[in-house]
Motif scaffolding. Structure first.
Motif, PDB file in Angstrom:
ATOM      1  N   GLU A   1      -4.374  13.933  -1.109  1.00  0.00           N
ATOM      2  CA  GLU A   1      -4.407  13.368  -2.458  1.00  0.00           C
ATOM      3  C   GLU A   1      -2.995  13.125  -2.988  1.00  0.00           C
ATOM      4  N   LYS A   2      -2.096  14.045  -2.716  1.00  0.00           N
ATOM      5  CA  LYS A   2      -0.702  13.856  -3.132  1.00  0.00           C
ATOM      6  C   LYS A   2      -0.094  12.630  -2.457  1.00  0.00           C
ATOM      7  N   LYS A   3      -0.400  12.479  -1.190  1.00  0.00           N
ATOM      8  CA  LYS A   3       0.104  11.327  -0.434  1.00  0.00           C
ATOM      9  C   LYS A   3      -0.451  10.022  -1.007  1.00  0.00           C
ATOM     10  N   ALA A   4      -1.729  10.024  -1.352  1.00  0.00           N
ATOM     11  CA  ALA A   4      -2.362   8.831  -1.921  1.00  0.00           C
ATOM     12  C   ALA A   4      -1.780   8.498  -3.293  1.00  0.00           C
ATOM     13  N   LEU A   5      -1.477   9.519  -4.059  1.00  0.00           N
ATOM     14  CA  LEU A   5      -0.904   9.333  -5.395  1.00  0.00           C
ATOM     15  C   LEU A   5       0.463   8.645  -5.294  1.00  0.00           C
ATOM     16  N   VAL A   6       1.270   9.102  -4.380  1.00  0.00           N
ATOM     17  CA  VAL A   6       2.582   8.482  -4.159  1.00  0.00           C
ATOM     18  C   VAL A   6       2.415   7.046  -3.665  1.00  0.00           C
ATOM     19  N   ALA A   7       1.456   6.839  -2.772  1.00  0.00           N
ATOM     20  CA  ALA A   7       1.198   5.493  -2.252  1.00  0.00           C
ATOM     21  C   ALA A   7       0.833   4.541  -3.377  1.00  0.00           C
ATOM     22  N   PHE A   8       0.009   5.010  -4.314  1.00  0.00           N
ATOM     23  CA  PHE A   8      -0.354   4.150  -5.450  1.00  0.00           C
ATOM     24  C   PHE A   8       0.856   3.802  -6.294  1.00  0.00           C
ATOM     25  N   MET A   9       1.694   4.776  -6.597  1.00  0.00           N
ATOM     26  CA  MET A   9       2.853   4.510  -7.439  1.00  0.00           C
ATOM     27  C   MET A   9       3.770   3.473  -6.815  1.00  0.00           C
ATOM     28  N   LYS A  10       3.772   3.396  -5.507  1.00  0.00           N
ATOM     29  CA  LYS A  10       4.597   2.393  -4.817  1.00  0.00           C
ATOM     30  C   LYS A  10       4.041   0.983  -4.993  1.00  0.00           C
ATOM     31  N   THR A  11       2.771   0.852  -5.380  1.00  0.00           N
ATOM     32  CA  THR A  11       2.204  -0.483  -5.619  1.00  0.00           C
ATOM     33  C   THR A  11       2.672  -1.056  -6.954  1.00  0.00           C
ATOM     34  N   LEU A  12       3.371  -0.259  -7.763  1.00  0.00           N
ATOM     35  CA  LEU A  12       3.827  -0.695  -9.081  1.00  0.00           C
ATOM     36  C   LEU A  12       5.199  -1.362  -9.032  1.00  0.00           C
ATOM     37  N   THR A  13       5.691  -1.608  -7.815  1.00  0.00           N
ATOM     38  CA  THR A  13       7.009  -2.222  -7.647  1.00  0.00           C
ATOM     39  C   THR A  13       6.909  -3.740  -7.760  1.00  0.00           C
ATOM     40  N   ASP A  14       7.742  -4.335  -8.628  1.00  0.00           N
ATOM     41  CA  ASP A  14       7.763  -5.794  -8.770  1.00  0.00           C
ATOM     42  C   ASP A  14       8.236  -6.450  -7.482  1.00  0.00           C
ATOM     43  N   LYS A  15       7.800  -7.688  -7.260  1.00  0.00           N
ATOM     44  CA  LYS A  15       8.136  -8.430  -6.035  1.00  0.00           C
ATOM     45  C   LYS A  15       9.641  -8.455  -5.789  1.00  0.00           C
ATOM     46  N   ARG A  16      10.393  -8.579  -6.836  1.00  0.00           N
ATOM     47  CA  ARG A  16      11.849  -8.701  -6.731  1.00  0.00           C
ATOM     48  C   ARG A  16      12.491  -7.539  -5.983  1.00  0.00           C
TER      49      ARG A  16
END
Length: 429
Positions: free
Chosen positions: A412-427
């Motif tokens: 679950e901790k790993k998945a949580l970090v993975a989700f936060m990485k999806t919040l990165t703008d394309k730039r």
């Protein structure tokens, strides 16, 4: 919007975990209220059907921790919001315009242009324009704004690092380590208070605070004003940005820099793409992470969707602070001595209180916390999983973060970090 941002996250019932039954009850009222306004409408029939299916989904999935919020939002709440928006347009019901970030015309919270950068401007003359942002960008990279001519705004807010500096804490002009980590300027326009201690209420005051700070730029607004007023290129840019003004004024310097900062919001991350219908932009682990973020891990009760900062929905009118008991460093042996908001507002409850920052672009803005105590997102998640400073065994009498453990599994901790990485703008990918 309240159901999405506060209801299903546990914000309204953090101890009982009764959010899903409560959301169901709220949904049952929507069609009834609308039928009073217009009893005969095809759109309202659609609203009624979507609301009924959403209620059924809540009935079938009442468990707070296992409830699939991603499905609930994309298949029920977003379509419901879109239908209500369409109904408003067809019935020509005027939107109630307020000076706040969320546009009254937004069909969903995840629309590309759902949020207005003018939501927290002080008055109309400060409103954003592209011409102001162009001028502000030149000022942002101009080292002559500092006293010694060696530091610009970009020196500490590097665009390659999502406008942070990558350091644990900032460094003074004389090479001394300062107390605070440099926060990202991306999405800063959607907060009604600036700096970790929230001591300034808008970006204009924030910019001049930094320029005049002896440790940061040690510049003078009067000296900068004199320089730009005699520079041909600057004069032309000021004329384009402020065509109604007969001369360059000092407040325009602040406003132009702030306007550039207001341009740093693209809302084009993989998360945004998914919420707008691209089902291939996020994988199964990242979806699990979002469900944890908005559910069991309770991240979204402070970092509110979709800005992921402390600006409180559904009105998005005020930015919150929290006391989480941040340690001095990753060892967790000592509490940070920084008193945060208490320095400027000496109320006991504000000791160690800091603004809740945005988590957008968080994957590229390490290190984390007001003092850069944690180098990785994994360390941050571990800290919150244990219950913050109190969970580490530190004495934090006024901690606002719940002190009980989240009991997240390694996966679950790993998945949580993975989700936060999806919040990165394309730039920044």
């Amino acid at each position: 919007h309240r159901i999405l941002t506060l209801g299903i996250t546990g914000f309204d019932s953090p101890i009982l975990n009764s959010s899903i039954p409560e959301a169901r009850q709220s949904l049952s009222v929507i069609p009834e209220l609308l039928l009073i306004i217009q009893p005969d409408s095809k759109i309202l029939d659609d609203v009624k059907q979507i609301a009924a299916k959403a209620k059924e989904y809540c009935d079938s999935n009442p468990n707070f921790n296992t409830f699939n919020r991603v499905v609930f939002i994309t298949e029920y709440l977003n379509p419901l919001s879109q239908k209500l928006n369409l109904f408003q347009k067809e019935e020509r019901i005027p939107a109630v315009e307020r000076n706040r970030p969320l546009k009254a015309t937004a069909a969903t919270l995840f629309d590309e242009n759902a949020f207005d950068v003018n939501g927290f401007v002080a008055s109309n003359e400060y409103r954003y324009s592209d011409e102001k942002a162009i001028l502000g960008e030149k000022l942002f990279y101009d080292k002559s704004l500092s006293k010694d001519g060696n530091r610009s705004c970009a020196s500490c807010h590097n665009p390659e690092k999502a406008f942070t500096d990558g350091l644990k804490t900032n460094v003074s002009l004389k090479g001394r380590n300062l107390n605070r980590n440099t926060p990202t300027l991306t999405y800063a326009s959607f907060q009604n208070a600036q700096f970790w201690d929230m001591r300034q209420l808008d970006l204009e005051k924030q910019s001049v605070d930094v320029i005049q700070n002896e440790d940061e730029m040690h510049g003078s607004l009067a000296a900068i004003h004199s320089k730009v007023s005699s520079d041909r290129e600057y004069i032309q840019l000021f004329q384009k940005a402020y065509p109604k003004s007969g001369k360059t004024e000092a407040w325009q310097i602040q406003n132009a820099i702030s306007s550039y900062v207001r341009s740093l919001n693209s809302f084009d991350s993989r998360f945004d793409s998914y919420m707008r219908g691209n089902k291939n932009s996020i994988n199964a682990e990242e979806i699990q992470g979002m469900n944890l973020f908005m559910g069991k891990a309770k991240c979204a009760t402070c970092h509110f969707t979709p800005l992921f900062n402390g600006t409180v929905p559904p009105n998005f009118a005020k930015t919150e602070h929290e006391v989480v008991g941040t340690p001095e460093d990753a060892s967790g042996k000592r509490l940070s001595e920084d008193r945060g908001r208490y320095i400027f507002n000496q109320l006991p409850q504000l000791k160690g209180a800091f603004k809740t920052p945005t988590l957008r672009n968080v994957a590229v803005t390490a290190p984390y916390m007001h003092n850069g105590a944690f180098a990785t997102l994994e360390e941050v998640v571990e800290f919150y999983d244990l219950g913050g400073g109190t969970g580490l065994g530190l004495s934090v009498e006024n901690q606002t973060l719940p002190t009980d453990k989240l009991n997240l599994t390694a996966a679950e901790k790993k998945a949580l970090v993975a989700f936060m990485k999806t919040l990165t703008d394309k730039r920044y990918n």
